[in-house]
Motif scaffolding. Sequence first.
Motif, PDB file in Angstrom:
ATOM      1  N   GLY A 155      36.775  42.010  40.033  1.00 54.26           N
ATOM      2  CA  GLY A 155      37.397  40.706  39.876  1.00 54.26           C
ATOM      3  C   GLY A 155      37.876  40.218  41.232  1.00 54.26           C
ATOM      4  O   GLY A 155      38.401  41.008  42.015  1.00 54.26           O
ATOM      5  N   PHE A 156      37.667  38.939  41.525  1.00 52.83           N
ATOM      6  CA  PHE A 156      38.207  38.378  42.765  1.00 52.83           C
ATOM      7  C   PHE A 156      38.514  36.903  42.562  1.00 52.83           C
ATOM      8  O   PHE A 156      37.650  36.108  42.221  1.00 52.83           O
ATOM      9  N   ALA A 157      39.770  36.552  42.743  1.00 57.94           N
ATOM     10  CA  ALA A 157      40.225  35.170  42.613  1.00 57.94           C
ATOM     11  C   ALA A 157      41.663  35.098  43.107  1.00 57.94           C
ATOM     12  O   ALA A 157      42.404  36.083  43.049  1.00 57.94           O
ATOM     13  N   PHE A 167      49.547  41.527  38.819  1.00 55.27           N
ATOM     14  CA  PHE A 167      48.489  41.025  39.693  1.00 55.27           C
ATOM     15  C   PHE A 167      47.506  40.254  38.814  1.00 55.27           C
ATOM     16  O   PHE A 167      47.356  40.534  37.625  1.00 55.27           O
ATOM     17  N   TYR A 168      46.841  39.287  39.398  1.00 55.22           N
ATOM     18  CA  TYR A 168      45.899  38.475  38.637  1.00 55.22           C
ATOM     19  C   TYR A 168      44.603  39.248  38.454  1.00 55.22           C
ATOM     20  O   TYR A 168      43.937  39.616  39.426  1.00 55.22           O
ATOM     21  N   PRO A 169      44.185  39.524  37.194  1.00 53.48           N
ATOM     22  CA  PRO A 169      43.027  40.388  36.967  1.00 53.48           C
ATOM     23  C   PRO A 169      41.677  39.727  37.196  1.00 53.48           C
ATOM     24  O   PRO A 169      40.652  40.416  37.249  1.00 53.48           O
ATOM     25  N   TYR A 198      39.016  38.213  52.007  1.00 52.63           N
ATOM     26  CA  TYR A 198      38.180  39.113  51.210  1.00 52.63           C
ATOM     27  C   TYR A 198      37.273  39.959  52.106  1.00 52.63           C
ATOM     28  O   TYR A 198      37.255  41.188  52.001  1.00 52.63           O
ATOM     29  N   GLU A 199      36.493  39.305  52.943  1.00 52.99           N
ATOM     30  CA  GLU A 199      35.485  39.996  53.747  1.00 52.99           C
ATOM     31  C   GLU A 199      36.103  40.749  54.918  1.00 52.99           C
ATOM     32  O   GLU A 199      35.599  41.798  55.326  1.00 52.99           O
ATOM     33  N   ALA A 207      41.459  49.993  41.542  1.00 54.44           N
ATOM     34  CA  ALA A 207      42.364  49.566  42.612  1.00 54.44           C
ATOM     35  C   ALA A 207      42.410  48.049  42.691  1.00 54.44           C
ATOM     36  O   ALA A 207      41.444  47.355  42.337  1.00 54.44           O
ATOM     37  N   THR A 208      43.537  47.556  43.184  1.00 53.63           N
ATOM     38  CA  THR A 208      43.703  46.119  43.383  1.00 53.63           C
ATOM     39  C   THR A 208      44.533  45.884  44.634  1.00 53.63           C
ATOM     40  O   THR A 208      45.382  46.708  45.004  1.00 53.63           O
TER      41      THR A 208
END
Length: 378
Positions: free
Chosen positions: A312-314, A80-82, A354-355, A337-338
């Motif tokens: 992190g969020f992207a 997963f992308y961190p 996201y929201e 968690a991710t």
Amino acid sequence: MKNHLMFIALIIICCVSCAKQTEQIGILETVLASENPNIKTVMDDLERYQVQIRYTRIDRRNDSVLFTAYDFQVNDSLYFYPASTVKFPAAVAALEQLNQTDTLDRDTRFYIEGDSVETTFSNEISKIFAVSDNAANNRLVEFLGQDAINERLRNRGVGPVRIAHRLGYRSDDVTTLPLIVYLNDSTTATTVPTINSVIRPLDLKGTEKGKGYYEDDALVSEPFDFKLKNYFPLSAQQELLKRIVFPKAFPKNERFDLSDDQRDFLLTAMHSLPKTVGYDAETYYDSYCKFFMFGDKKDPIPDTIKIYNKVGFAYGTLTDNAYIVDDTNKVEFLISATLLVNRNGIFNDDQYEYEEIGIPFLAELGRALYDLEAKRRK
């Protein structure tokens, strides 16, 4: 007779081991079986959301700290992308480097060659945790270099990990820019640029995601390739967090070389809310970078609860790595968690849930685990 007794002993050991394993699986899965729509929406389509969770209970026995981890789909080999979670190791590595450099400290003023912003290491680290500032992270990468960050993590037993690039700016450049450092009010020195390892493709599952992506405003109808991106799985994220929060639980060779003052500063930065470090409270509300428990609300976080974390969020991936503590109600636990929220499978289109889905899931998960811990007999 002797063989018979040994056979019985083996059965007992096996039963105890199996029971413990079942308990570890069952506790987290019970929470995730909730009918709450914030959790159920994600759990009903695990393949889509690619959820990984590590919840760690903390028990204190005299001067010892005991950890018991409960995993759901945690897999170091499944990528997963961190995103901005990599800023945490950059901050730790920078403080360790400063501690080992006689002429510098965290309040030393500096600027990057070609950059108009004059700052201090303390300011940049505070911005990393308060509002997840990308430029602040990149300045620390220029100071250290990617290879040095990776090496410092490996030396302390934190891995697997691969910090390969900056965030958003000069991401594929392996050479760092010089820092202009103020040794005193009138004297400066220039650091020597470092040339880091060429970024090589990751050999992991799940590095190609979705069905398309935008590049230069054009849709490319093929999976988005993450093979050259940063890699920082949940297991490594939580191991780093434990070494900062509970250094004495690890042998000396696995503790980061931080002074007491540096560690106190780092922990304060990790739990501080944006308003406490000068950001506008309306734009940067308390839960701006606190997804667990409070991420789906903009109300003030109660003073009794402290969350030491990095989010992190992207690219549709949301991740939070946190130590949550409430001294008043005797609650403390670790949760990392991710999940991926990208319903249309297109990357770089800024159409991520996201929201609507991601943050509500993490917030509800945090609340459920907090309630579980509040009722647990210690």
